[in-house]
Design an enzyme around this catalytic site. Structure first.
Site, short mmCIF file in Angstrom:
data_model
loop_
_atom_site.label_atom_id
_atom_site.label_comp_id
_atom_site.label_asym_id
_atom_site.label_seq_id
_atom_site.Cartn_x
_atom_site.Cartn_y
_atom_site.Cartn_z
CB SER A 8 -54.00 -3.85 53.62
OG SER A 8 -53.61 -3.57 54.95
CE1 TYR A 34 -56.62 -8.32 54.75
CE2 TYR A 34 -55.04 -6.81 55.76
CZ TYR A 34 -56.21 -7.02 55.05
OH TYR A 34 -56.99 -5.95 54.66
#
Ligand SMILES: NC(=O)c1ccc[n+]([C@@H]2O[C@H](COP(=O)([O-])OP(=O)(O)OC[C@H]3O[C@@H](n4cnc5c(N)ncnc54)[C@H](OP(=O)(O)O)[C@@H]3O)[C@@H](O)[C@H]2O)c1
Length: 250
Positions: A150, A163
């Site tokens: 990401s 995350y």
């Protein structure tokens, strides 16, 4: 180990929805044999039927939870028994969790690490003999790992502490894999996109409209290019930002 069957094969986690499903459809259309993974067995069976219709030579659904430490070995063994080698490992399954660092619950942190980092780590470990076998059989094209990281693993984002940390770890894992294995024809790419229009990003749609998110089809195009490269090229990381942003945020 059985002899590799004809044609290329791939193992795709997170294949039942979103980015993983898009990639699995593309690979099926190119005639790959597939092992597909996700938790929801019913949905995975439906997806397997669709992938066969799209042209996959053979599809083996292996449902399970990547938070379970034993599941990556089950996946790799099943793929080995069915296909003998592995040309492409797609690590798309992931869990998205939002919350500030200051009060992030450790149980949620542990779950995020288990699914987003430990499972990819174990899968790469378990699949390496199969990837090496594919690279040995076809030294021209080698074997590829594609990991869905990401942009938050590259540029930190407030509210995405756990995350982002897992995705940064995944980027590092990919780079180490390239340092250790690319000379033998096994290389990896971390795809690091900003918000992609899938179920995972639905929570943020009142702030970032779906039409401003990256379409799954763009990620699929990049993966199609990666699986078409020769073994001589290594692409460790691709960062995909959204048009109209600074390029440093999700
Ligand atoms: N969407 C975005 O904005 C975005 C942006 C950057 C990076 N990414 C990354 O891209 C990857 C794919 O995301 P996506 O948007 O396609 O997500 P998604 O639409 O939520 O799909 C997630 C997939 O992973 C599977 N999965 C989730 N948890 C699992 C678990 N514990 N064990 C096994 N399978 C599991 C899901 O199936 P089941 O629920 O049946 O298990 C589903 O097939 C993720 O790694 C994500 O972090 C996404």
């Amino acid at each position: 180990m059985p002899e590799p069957v004809g044609g290329r094969s791939a193992l795709v986690t997170g294949a039942s929805r979103g980015i993983g499903l898009g990639i699995a459809r593309m690979l099926a259309g190119r005639g790959f044999s597939l092992t597909v993974a996700a938790r929801d067995a019913g949905r995975l069976a439906t997806v397997a039927d669709e992938l066969r219709c799209l042209g996959a030579s053979r599809v083996v659904p292996v449902p399970g939870d990547l938070a379970d430490q034993a599941y990556p070995a089950v996946l790799a063994t099943s793929h080995r028994d069915a296909f003998g080698s592995l040309d492409c490992l797609v690590l798309s399954a992931g869990v998205g969790t939002a919350g500030n660092l200051a009060d992030f619950p450790v149980e949620r942190f542990d779950k995020t690490v288990a699914v987003n980092v430990r499972a990819p780590f174990l899968l790469v470990q378990e699949c390496l003999p199969l990837l090496r076998a594919a690279a040995l059989a076809h030294p021209d094209r080698g074997a590829r790992v594609v990991a869905l990281s990401s942009i938050t693993g590259v540029h930190a984002e407030p509210g995405l502490a756990a995350y982002g940390a897992t995705k940064a770890a995944l980027n590092s894992l990919v780079e180490t894999l390239n340092a250790e294995e690319s000379g033998r024809g096994v290389s990896a790419t971390a795809l690091a996109p900003a918000y992609v229009e899938t179920d995972m990003s639905a929570w943020v749609r009142d702030v970032v409209p779906a039409e401003e998110m990256i379409p799954v089809s763009d990620i699929v195009e990049l993966v199609a290019a990666l699986v078409g490269l020769s073994a001589r090229s290594v692409v460790s990381r691709l960062v995909i930002s959204r048009a109209g942003t600074t390029g440093f945020g999700a």
